[in-house]
Design an enzyme around this catalytic site. Sequence first.
Site, PDB file in Angstrom:
ATOM      1  N   SER A   1       0.849  -1.193   0.000  1.00  0.00           N
ATOM      2  CA  SER A   1       0.000   0.000   0.000  1.00  0.00           C
ATOM      3  C   SER A   1       0.887   1.247   0.000  1.00  0.00           C
ATOM      4  O   SER A   1       1.745   1.395  -0.865  1.00  0.00           O
ATOM      5  CB  SER A   1      -0.967  -0.038   1.187  1.00  0.00           C
ATOM      6  OG  SER A   1      -1.975   0.935   1.047  1.00  0.00           O
TER       7      SER A   1
ATOM      8  N   ASP B   1      -7.544  -5.423  -6.628  1.00  0.00           N
ATOM      9  CA  ASP B   1      -7.296  -4.298  -5.716  1.00  0.00           C
ATOM     10  C   ASP B   1      -8.294  -3.178  -6.032  1.00  0.00           C
ATOM     11  O   ASP B   1      -8.389  -2.730  -7.171  1.00  0.00           O
ATOM     12  CB  ASP B   1      -5.874  -3.781  -5.915  1.00  0.00           C
ATOM     13  CG  ASP B   1      -5.451  -2.758  -4.871  1.00  0.00           C
ATOM     14  OD1 ASP B   1      -6.293  -1.943  -4.451  1.00  0.00           O
ATOM     15  OD2 ASP B   1      -4.279  -2.777  -4.477  1.00  0.00           O
TER      16      ASP B   1
ATOM     17  N   HIS C   1      -6.615  -5.838  -1.682  1.00  0.00           N
ATOM     18  CA  HIS C   1      -5.549  -4.910  -1.311  1.00  0.00           C
ATOM     19  C   HIS C   1      -4.670  -5.494  -0.208  1.00  0.00           C
ATOM     20  O   HIS C   1      -5.122  -5.673   0.925  1.00  0.00           O
ATOM     21  CB  HIS C   1      -6.153  -3.584  -0.847  1.00  0.00           C
ATOM     22  CG  HIS C   1      -5.140  -2.500  -0.646  1.00  0.00           C
ATOM     23  ND1 HIS C   1      -4.351  -2.020  -1.668  1.00  0.00           N
ATOM     24  CD2 HIS C   1      -4.773  -1.806   0.453  1.00  0.00           C
ATOM     25  CE1 HIS C   1      -3.558  -1.080  -1.216  1.00  0.00           C
ATOM     26  NE2 HIS C   1      -3.787  -0.942   0.078  1.00  0.00           N
TER      27      HIS C   1
END
Length: 520
Positions: A200, A416, A450
């Site tokens: 991230s 994602d 994610h």
Amino acid sequence: MKTHLQTLALLGTTALAGPALAQSDDACAALSGIDLPSTQIRTASPQGSGTLPPDPMSAMTGGSPRPVEVGAHCLVEGKIEDRTGADGNQYGIRFQLRMPEDWNGRFLFQGGGGTDGFIAPAIGAIPSTGSTATPALARGYAVVSMDGGHNGMNLDFTADQQARLDLAYASIGKVTGTAKSLIRAYYEGAPDQSYFMGCSNGGREAMMAAQRFPLEFDGVVVGNPGFHLSRAAVGAVWDVEQLMPIAPEGQLHAALTPEDLNLVSDEVLARCDALDGLEDGVVAAYGQCDFDAQALRGQLPDNKLDALLAIMGGAKDSAGDPVYTGWPWDPGIGSDGWRAWKLGTAERPAMHQTLSVPSTGAVFMTPPQQVPADPDFGDLARAVADVGGYFDADETFLTTYAARGGKMVIFQGAADPIFSARDITRWYDEATEDTGDDFARLFVVPGMTHCGGGPAFEDFDPLTLLEDWHESGEAPEQMPASAPSMPGREMPVCAYPATAEYTGGDAASIDSFACVTPAR
């Protein structure tokens, strides 16, 4: 004038020579009195072997949501550049460094997540929540983590110029220099290899490490990176703008129900699952999935389908030109991880509402402000360009890093919902053209959302891939993986643009698949 890193490097080779028993308890405690530029050491204490609790921020970092067994080590905590900011608040870069007694000679910088503001335990867990691979600290790495230069997962820091710069990239260099100096003092020697690993925002930081500090790192593991963060933020605003008109009573989570998204997921599987030679609930041949969402017309209400088509097509300006890329159709769209960002639940608002949209105005617009109602997306893209210029890790010219033998292992969830897999494949194509194809490998994980999650083979070990690549010089062509949601199954995640193809035999065995590059 010497830079912070240059000063620390000189100290590391002269004044920071450690005691004869460099790994003793006394040597650890002595670090509390070490003199480093603009640095306060607040803790320097020996730690026995035992269990460290789960990373409380694993949803942001992809770090381990499970307790981790570690050996005896030296724990150092401190703060760099303690100062009062332009807004009257207190700033500085807090860090945590753990140095094991049984050191393997390697250093790992562990990335953060979200807008940082917290210090995750410095254990170096593989930043996919489904991974069971051994964390770096337990492998013998010295591991450092940091808060990015401000305290608290909020947006109160954005009025301070230096706090923005530290979060963007500057803190990486400062913490790297400090950590390496402490390592030299404790072990009486510099690291043999220095790596960075994160997911991230931590993945963005890993790319920044290679792009802004090419002399400091030998390899980076990049997970679901927010490398194009300013435009991804604009994309999040776009998503909310498409969904709110169909949200009953303004409740974003109800705009698309779980049943709606499961219907979409099932249709994607019906059209694309068999493309890899095996109908198993995984669209491994994601690059060949030319899904026509109009097949959902009549199955979903028109207003819902039109909103979903607008989202999956990516944010556009008033002329219809893209301001952020679109998204691949993947069955992971029906998973909790996809919903958590774009829609949320009745109990927990969407991450877009609580993080992405506020950050667009506070972090990327100058001065910090709220995103205007009913924004013009061309204007919004221009408004975030200045900050994006130093915040986005989108440089493709990494010749110094590559010439020194620097390697980059990237993994990205195909599903994602905040950073598009199409965007990182675009960057990868451009970077390998500008820098060469021997420094980076990209692994797109079908079904994964994610930093883990989704109907995906999300239990993998990119750090071992990086170690092996660095030692052997042979680039990895596949990443072995298993699926927590499909116990007993293994499959390779193939280096882009190759995808896994079933070749026959036991469908649960990794040996029943080959990595095949689809015709373009």
